[in-house]
Design a protein around this motif. Structure first.
Motif, PDB file in Angstrom:
ATOM      1  N   LYS A 118      28.162  44.724  55.557  1.00 56.31           N
ATOM      2  CA  LYS A 118      27.243  45.725  54.972  1.00 56.31           C
ATOM      3  C   LYS A 118      26.024  45.988  55.860  1.00 56.31           C
ATOM      4  O   LYS A 118      25.109  46.694  55.478  1.00 56.31           O
ATOM      5  CB  LYS A 118      26.755  45.242  53.595  1.00 56.31           C
ATOM      6  CG  LYS A 118      27.844  45.113  52.540  1.00 56.31           C
ATOM      7  CD  LYS A 118      28.032  46.454  51.858  1.00 56.31           C
ATOM      8  CE  LYS A 118      29.129  46.434  50.829  1.00 56.31           C
ATOM      9  NZ  LYS A 118      28.793  45.775  49.598  1.00 56.31           N
ATOM     10  N   ARG A 155      21.869  37.848  51.964  1.00 51.73           N
ATOM     11  CA  ARG A 155      22.317  38.762  50.898  1.00 51.73           C
ATOM     12  C   ARG A 155      23.397  39.687  51.467  1.00 51.73           C
ATOM     13  O   ARG A 155      23.170  40.886  51.658  1.00 51.73           O
ATOM     14  CB  ARG A 155      21.136  39.599  50.392  1.00 51.73           C
ATOM     15  CG  ARG A 155      20.029  38.829  49.719  1.00 51.73           C
ATOM     16  CD  ARG A 155      20.380  38.443  48.278  1.00 51.73           C
ATOM     17  NE  ARG A 155      19.263  37.797  47.624  1.00 51.73           N
ATOM     18  CZ  ARG A 155      19.001  36.478  47.694  1.00 51.73           C
ATOM     19  NH1 ARG A 155      19.799  35.685  48.382  1.00 51.73           N
ATOM     20  NH2 ARG A 155      17.960  35.977  47.075  1.00 51.73           N
ATOM     21  N   PRO A 156      24.594  39.130  51.752  1.00 56.57           N
ATOM     22  CA  PRO A 156      25.619  39.911  52.469  1.00 56.57           C
ATOM     23  C   PRO A 156      26.162  41.099  51.690  1.00 56.57           C
ATOM     24  O   PRO A 156      26.782  41.983  52.278  1.00 56.57           O
ATOM     25  CB  PRO A 156      26.710  38.873  52.746  1.00 56.57           C
ATOM     26  CG  PRO A 156      26.489  37.799  51.755  1.00 56.57           C
ATOM     27  CD  PRO A 156      25.026  37.760  51.469  1.00 56.57           C
ATOM     28  N   GLN A 157      25.925  41.142  50.374  1.00 61.48           N
ATOM     29  CA  GLN A 157      26.412  42.289  49.589  1.00 61.48           C
ATOM     30  C   GLN A 157      25.444  43.467  49.621  1.00 61.48           C
ATOM     31  O   GLN A 157      25.766  44.565  49.174  1.00 61.48           O
ATOM     32  CB  GLN A 157      26.641  41.871  48.113  1.00 61.48           C
ATOM     33  CG  GLN A 157      27.672  40.763  47.940  1.00 61.48           C
ATOM     34  CD  GLN A 157      28.965  41.073  48.676  1.00 61.48           C
ATOM     35  OE1 GLN A 157      29.409  42.220  48.732  1.00 61.48           O
ATOM     36  NE2 GLN A 157      29.563  40.058  49.278  1.00 61.48           N
ATOM     37  N   MET A 158      24.239  43.217  50.101  1.00 62.34           N
ATOM     38  CA  MET A 158      23.217  44.277  50.099  1.00 62.34           C
ATOM     39  C   MET A 158      23.314  45.086  51.409  1.00 62.34           C
ATOM     40  O   MET A 158      23.388  44.497  52.486  1.00 62.34           O
ATOM     41  CB  MET A 158      21.826  43.622  49.991  1.00 62.34           C
ATOM     42  CG  MET A 158      20.673  44.599  49.994  1.00 62.34           C
ATOM     43  SD  MET A 158      19.113  43.754  49.639  1.00 62.34           S
ATOM     44  CE  MET A 158      18.966  42.657  51.042  1.00 62.34           C
ATOM     45  N   GLU A 177      18.809  40.957  42.458  1.00 62.35           N
ATOM     46  CA  GLU A 177      19.910  41.929  42.511  1.00 62.35           C
ATOM     47  C   GLU A 177      19.408  43.267  43.045  1.00 62.35           C
ATOM     48  O   GLU A 177      19.494  44.283  42.386  1.00 62.35           O
ATOM     49  CB  GLU A 177      20.536  42.120  41.120  1.00 62.35           C
ATOM     50  CG  GLU A 177      21.071  40.838  40.489  1.00 62.35           C
ATOM     51  CD  GLU A 177      22.052  40.088  41.380  1.00 62.35           C
ATOM     52  OE1 GLU A 177      22.796  40.752  42.126  1.00 62.35           O
ATOM     53  OE2 GLU A 177      22.044  38.848  41.359  1.00 62.35           O
TER      54      GLU A 177
END
Ligand SMILES: C[S@@+](CC[C@H](N)C(=O)[O-])C[C@H]1O[C@@H](n2cnc3c(N)ncnc32)[C@H](O)[C@@H]1O
Length: 214
Positions: free
Chosen positions: A119, A90-93, A67
């Motif tokens: 992102k 890790r497309p949310q990072m 995370e």
């Protein structure tokens, strides 16, 4: 050590979900296609693209917490390594890719949009001209010799920044040639995808999983 395309594929699948694997499959197909128009990767490496490029990039995720919240900064992303692979997994990072060559910048923009990497931001200019920000991770594969790399990346680095620098065969030698104070801040980890290659990592990097056989 990861020796084959199928081992590389399985290894990467163990680090991300199915949607990410679909994005990586698309990346590979588009990359081979684009490689007919511009020199992104060597022709022979198209045959072992998962080992040479995808798994080689993906292994860097083992050195940071799953995370990870801050920005991942990749210097001299070129064809997309490791930065696009990290962003796809890790497309949310938030991931920032710095690349100065116009055709590569154009490619990175197109592939990032195709993969839906909202992102992922591309800085299409020389790193020296990018407005500094605090990076949680700084990665760079085949970007610059270590002294130059550390000098150029210093404005983006804090005490919390983790450096992940795949350096091929020169890793130990490059680190050895640095002043003692710098040597204390880094060490060399064995690459999973090439028995002759090392990754220079900062002291705050996580220890990679043991079951990979290193
Ligand atoms: C040898 S390539 C490596 C590309 C990629 N990281 C890889 O391993 O496949 C180095 C890349 O860094 C870019 N580059 C070199 N110096 C740069 C700078 N000062 N600012 C931004 N990009 C730079 C080059 O245009 C090139 O695409």
């Amino acid at each position: 050590m990861i020796g084959t395309e199928s081992e590389s594929h399985d290894y990467v699948a163990g680090l991300c979900d199915e949607e990410a694997m679909e994005r990586l499959d698309t990346l590979c197909a588009e990359l081979v296609e684009e490689n007919t128009r511009q020199n992104l990767i060597s022709k022979p490496s198209e045959q072992n693209i998962w080992q040479r490029h995808i798994a080689d990039s993906a292994q860097l995720l083992e050195y940071v917490p799953r995370e990870t919240f801050g920005v991942w900064l990749d210097l001299g992303t070129g064809a997309g390594f490791p930065g696009i692979v990290i962003a796809a997994m890790r497309p949310q990072m938030p991931v920032v890719l710095v690349e100065s060559r116009a055709k590569r910048v154009d490619w990175l923009g197109r592939i990032s949009a195709k993969l839906g990497l909202s992102k992922c931001r591309i800085e299409g200019q020389r790193l020296e001209l990018v407005e500094p920000f605090e990076a949680r991770v700084i990665s760079a594969r085949a970007f610059a010799p270590l002294p130059k790399l550390l000098r150029l990346s210093a404005p983006f680095s804090t005490k919390a920044t983790t450096y992940l620098l795949p350096k091929g065969r020169s890793a130990a030698q490059e680190l050895q040639e640095m002043p003692k104070a710098t040597r204390r801040m880094f060490h060399v980890e064995q690459s999973l995808t090439d028995e002759d290659a090392g990754i220079i990592v900062s002291a705050n990097a996580l220890k990679p999983r043991q079951e990979t056989g290193r």
